[in-house]
Design a protein around this motif. Structure first.
Motif, PDB file in Angstrom:
ATOM      1  N   ILE A 160       0.508  -1.216  -0.377  1.00  0.00           N
ATOM      2  CA  ILE A 160       0.143  -0.158  -0.107  1.00  0.00           C
ATOM      3  C   ILE A 160       0.818   1.098   0.354  1.00  0.00           C
ATOM      4  O   ILE A 160       1.552   1.634   0.956  1.00  0.00           O
ATOM      5  N   PRO A 161       0.789   1.921  -1.392  1.00  0.00           N
ATOM      6  CA  PRO A 161       1.263   3.380  -0.762  1.00  0.00           C
ATOM      7  C   PRO A 161       0.757   4.266   0.314  1.00  0.00           C
ATOM      8  O   PRO A 161       0.311   4.032   0.387  1.00  0.00           O
ATOM      9  N   GLY A 162       2.129   4.530   0.492  1.00  0.00           N
ATOM     10  CA  GLY A 162       1.894   6.249   1.140  1.00  0.00           C
ATOM     11  C   GLY A 162       1.215   7.278   1.061  1.00  0.00           C
ATOM     12  O   GLY A 162       1.010   7.208  -1.025  1.00  0.00           O
ATOM     13  N   GLN A 163      -0.041   7.790   1.729  1.00  0.00           N
ATOM     14  CA  GLN A 163      -0.987   9.163   1.448  1.00  0.00           C
ATOM     15  C   GLN A 163      -1.030  10.167   2.323  1.00  0.00           C
ATOM     16  O   GLN A 163      -0.183  10.373   2.816  1.00  0.00           O
ATOM     17  N   VAL A 164      -0.798  11.252   1.357  1.00  0.00           N
ATOM     18  CA  VAL A 164      -0.487  12.405   2.331  1.00  0.00           C
ATOM     19  C   VAL A 164      -1.914  13.490   0.960  1.00  0.00           C
ATOM     20  O   VAL A 164      -2.399  13.529   0.268  1.00  0.00           O
ATOM     21  N   ARG A 165      -1.634  15.168   1.872  1.00  0.00           N
ATOM     22  CA  ARG A 165      -2.524  15.295   1.361  1.00  0.00           C
ATOM     23  C   ARG A 165      -1.955  16.995   0.511  1.00  0.00           C
ATOM     24  O   ARG A 165      -0.866  17.334   1.202  1.00  0.00           O
ATOM     25  N   VAL A 166      -2.250  17.544  -0.339  1.00  0.00           N
ATOM     26  CA  VAL A 166      -1.583  18.216  -0.160  1.00  0.00           C
ATOM     27  C   VAL A 166      -1.750  19.454   0.609  1.00  0.00           C
ATOM     28  O   VAL A 166      -2.845  19.496   1.522  1.00  0.00           O
ATOM     29  N   GLY A 167      -0.273  20.414   0.689  1.00  0.00           N
ATOM     30  CA  GLY A 167      -0.373  21.760   1.515  1.00  0.00           C
ATOM     31  C   GLY A 167       0.346  21.699   2.446  1.00  0.00           C
ATOM     32  O   GLY A 167      -0.107  21.448   3.556  1.00  0.00           O
ATOM     33  N   ARG A 168      -0.129  20.632   3.530  1.00  0.00           N
ATOM     34  CA  ARG A 168       0.188  19.731   4.868  1.00  0.00           C
ATOM     35  C   ARG A 168       1.195  19.495   4.963  1.00  0.00           C
ATOM     36  O   ARG A 168       2.264  18.773   4.153  1.00  0.00           O
TER      37      ARG A 168
END
Length: 858
Positions: A160-168
């Motif tokens: 499972i790849p990593g997950q981020v949110r833009v600007g965070r």
């Protein structure tokens, strides 16, 4: 015991003092460097120690520059002031070395970059003083930087790849420098530049660069462009971070691929033609809006985005359009589908306008405002030429089509008017220069007469300001060879414009050589470059020196011609290879008399009178005596009777001649001469003529030591010789004019006098041929003068000698006057006693007692 202890203490103090004195002496007198010292990073100078430094070299990284200190030192490693030039070498053959530099006060800092791993050393040589020993660094390790490693982003887990949110904030991201074996390069200190990459293009990241210290950096990152995937089992992430330095061959590295989701729906975004949607960027788009034709429809795109311009899928809101153009034709409503829609709009008012998209479904979202759009009218904007093929031939007509178009390039079919045509080769090289356009169209033949490269044609109407247009660039080549062309100095070729040349050959002097240019040209005087025919020259000057026949070189050649005849002359050329090529005769050139050679006097009629002006004419001439009008300048005038006897001494020539009065002050047979300041000078000499003395005006007295110098003030040279008192000497008395020339025709009577009251002067006498030699005796000691004055002619100035120094007379004996006898014993009698010279003249300066004796006894 105490004495021994004191003695040892004194010895130690003496030794210490002696060592200090030696050290101070070395510091004072060490003025000349003996060797160079090389200090690597990690090393510090330590003068006076065996090695001259402390510390150990720090390992370096390939491709990363580092600084090295170079010192000029003495045997004890003390820095010595020096400005010598030093140069560097390295055991790494691929190292980037500094250029040679001069030391400043005996030191310099040099930058090196090693490019090969392993153990290496540096050498510094003194280029200015070879006797100074080169400096060698210790060996130091060079580690090969291979790549950068970025720690995992977004907490990936197995498949499972990593997950981020833009600007965070992406916390605790670690970037390290690694060698080829994956080992940390802990000596790397440098800037690493970061970019956000996605499967759809480059995004934005902050910070965009970080500073690695001891091979690593750890901190917080933010990415701003969202991908299109969400993390789940077996999905490959579509976002990653790349790291790179700025080495000649960059070292790079990239993070794991992870997923980046957009932030919350925040605003609408409007993208117009000419712009490209660019999510995650500062403005959300790139490019510049295209100008729009008034009343022409065009498409705009509207996106539902987060605050970083990333499209938010699943948004299906209704949008509403408005514009700063009050006449705009808008939707005005549209519906977003998965966060995007396109709409057709028309702007009608010329100028700059914007379009705003608002969210009707959720008025709380920020509306999107487009970039300013320039709206142009549909009227005439410029003129367009059809493409003109290249090359064209000078003098040959070719078709041209010109249309009136609007800003978008569409024909303006209702335009009718007169256009003026021009060409970049200049006026006179184009026909026609005026055309009449009908229904936005003109078609016709155009002829250009000048060969040139990168030619353009232009058109403009007669409005203010005019509408203009310009053709593509094309070449115009020369036509077939038609004739020869002869260009003289002062003329310039004007190809394409009859008569093919401009300028004035002017005038030259006979015997001058000139450069003549011969061209093979077409009918419009363009040089035909592929012609190498043999050319023959001739001239209207039958005495001209002409060059031998010679071949043209690429259609042209320069010849040297010397013209000897005077008047208007021409030079002609003919083609000896191709008789069909028309000959050509040059413009006329005026040949004036030859080069300036000397001066000539008009004959001077004599006799003339000393001191009286007389007319003289002098002309600058060539070798044959022809006047040379071109000469002007200052010329020096001389007399054969001596310097200072003629005036003026400088003559100002204009147009090759001088006329004026000359005065000679010395009588005799004379000749005048002139010379200018050239090297060698141009000269000239007059005929001989007689200068007579002027009118009798004064007397002149010449005493021993003086020599007559007529014509010059004061009429004599020399200094009067001192005379012995009572000794006769010769003088000369002359009857002279105002310039001390003897008037030989005069026999006036004169008398001589002196300031010496006891002088023995000659009797009055008469001149013989204007002169007389006399004898005079001066008896009074001191400075005396002798004068002479006319006895018969009033107004004649007396002559007076300079002061003569009269020396005392020499006593030789005494003389006693005759005594008449008998005399009576005891009675007085009269006696005169004189002190006399050996010539029996009185010694006037003698004063003294004389002892008298008689023959009858004491």
């Amino acid at each position: 015991m105490n004495m021994e202890r004191h003695r040892r203490k004194f010895t130690r103090i003496s030794c210490i003092t002696l060592c200090l004195l030696m050290l101070l002496s070395a510091g004072v007198f060490a003025q000349t460097p003996v060797k160079l010292q090389v200090l690597l990073p990690g090393m510090s100078a330590a003068p006076g120690t065996p090695n001259g430094y402390t510390g150990s070299p720090i390992s370096q990284t390939t491709g990363v520059p580092f600084d090295v200190i170079v010192n000029a030192v003495d045997n004890n490693w003390n820095v010595i002031s020096s400005t010598d030039q030093v140069s560097a070498s390295a055991s790494d053959p691929f190292a980037n070395l500094p250029l040679p530099v001069h030391l400043v006060n005996g030191t310099a800092t040099l930058s090196f970059t090693m490019n090969s791993s392993g153990n290496h050393s540096l050498t510094i040589a003194d280029d200015t003083t070879p006797s100074v020993l080169s400096g060698h660094s210790p060996n130091f390790a060079v580690v090969n930087l291979s790549s950068f490693r970025i720690s995992d982003i977004g907490d990936p887990w197995w498949l499972i790849p990593g997950q981020v949110r833009v600007g965070r904030s992406l916390r605790n991201v670690r970037i390290t420098a690694r060698d080829g074996d994956g080992n940390l390069v802990n000596n790397y200190n440098g800037t690493v530049y970061l970019t956000q990459q996605t499967d759809y293009g480059i995004g934005r990241i902050s910070p965009s660069s970080v500073q690695l210290i001891d091979g690593e950096w750890e901190g917080t990152l933010r990415v701003y462009r969202a991908g299109e995937k969400s993390a789940s089992w077996g999905v490959t992430g579509d976002v990653w971070v790349e790291a790179s330095d700025q080495a000649p061959t960059p070292h790079t590295g990239e993070s794991n691929h992870f997923c980046a989701s957009p932030d919350n729906f925040d605003r609408l975004h409007v993208v117009v033609p000419g712009e490209t949607y660019l999510p995650g960027s500062e403005t959300g788009k790139s490019g510049s809006p295209s100008n729009q034709q008034g009343d022409h429809p065009f498409q705009i795109s509207i996106y539902a985005t987060d605050q970083y311009w990333n499209q938010i899928s699943g948004i299906n809101h209704t949008t509403f359009l408005t514009s700063t153009d009050p006449a705009a034709v808008l939707g005005p409503y549209g519906s977003l589908t998965n966060g995007k829609t396109t709409m057709a709009v028309r702007l009608l008012t010329a100028g700059t306008h914007t379009i705003t998209a608002s969210d009707q479904s959720d008025p709380g979202k920020d509306p999107g405002v487009s970039s300013p759009i320039t709206v142009v009218s549909q009227g005439l904007d410029h003129f367009a030429f059809n493409n003109i093929s290249s090359p064209r031939t000078a003098g040959e007509a070719f078709p041209v089509i010109i249309t009136a178009v609007n800003e978008l390039g569409s024909i303006v079919s209702d335009f009718t008017g007169t256009l003026d045509l021009s060409v970049s080769t200049g006026n006179g090289t184009l026909t026609p220069t005026e055309i009449n356009m009908t229904n936005g169209w003109w078609s016709g033949d155009v002829t250009l007469t000048q060969a040139a490269s990168l030619v353009t044609m232009s058109a403009q109407d007669r409005t203010s300001p005019p509408h203009t247009g310009e053709s593509n660039q094309f070449d115009v080549q020369a036509g077939q060879v038609h004739q020869l062309q002869v260009l003289l100095p002062g003329e310039s070729a004007t190809p394409g414009i009859a008569p093919g040349k401009t300028g004035d050959p002017g005038e030259i002097l006979s015997g001058s050589s000139i450069q003549v240019r011969v061209n093979a040209v077409d009918a419009w005087w363009n040089v035909v470059p592929n012609i190498n025919d043999v050319v023959h020259l001739s001239s209207s000057d039958l005495t001209a020196t002409l060059p031998p026949d010679a071949s043209l070189n690429s259609g042209t050649r320069q010849f040297i011609v010397t013209l000897h005849g005077t008047g208007l002359q021409t030079i002609s050329s003919s083609d000896q290879t191709n008789g069909s090529v028309a000959p050509n005769t040059s413009s006329t050139i005026r040949v004036n008399p030859g080069n300036f050679d000397h001066f000539e006097f008009n004959p001077i009629s004599g006799p003339v009178t000393a001191g009286a002006p007389f007319q003289v004419s002098i002309v600058a001439t060539d070798v044959n005596g022809n006047p040379v009008d071109a000469f002007s300048g200052i010329v020096n005038l001389h007399s054969s009777l001596g310097e200072g006897t003629v005036s003026p001494t400088q003559l100002n020539f204009n147009n090759g001649q001088w006329n004026g009065n000359v005065t000679v002050t010395k009588s005799g047979t004379n000749a005048l001469s002139v010379a200018d300041a050239a090297n060698p000078p141009h000269v000239g000499t007059s005929n001989q003529f007689v200068v007579n003395a002027g009118a009798y005006a004064r007397l002149q007295v010449l005493v021993p030591g003086l020599i007559a110098d007529p014509g010059l003030v004061p009429g004599y040279t020399g200094t009067p010789e001192a005379q012995n008192g009572g000794v006769p000497f010769a003088i000369t008395v002359n009857a002279v004019d105002n310039w001390w020339n003897v008037v030989t025709t005069l026999n006036d009577s004169f008398a001589v006098s002196s300031t010496d009251p006891l002088a023995s002067v000659p009797e009055a006498t008469t001149f013989f041929n204007g002169t007389r030699n006399l004898s005079i005796t001066l008896n009074t000691e001191g400075g005396q003068t002798i004068s002479a004055g006319s006895l018969n002619i009033p107004g004649i100035a007396n002559g007076q000698s300079p002061t003569i120094s009269v020396l005392p007379s020499t006593l030789d004996h005494f003389s006693i006057s005759q005594i008449s006898g008998p005399v009576v014993a005891g009675e007085p009698m009269s006696v005169t006693i004189r002190a006399e010279t050996n010539t029996n003249t009185i010694v006037a300066g003698f004063n003294g007692s004389v002892v008298l004796t008689a023959s009858t006894g004491d």
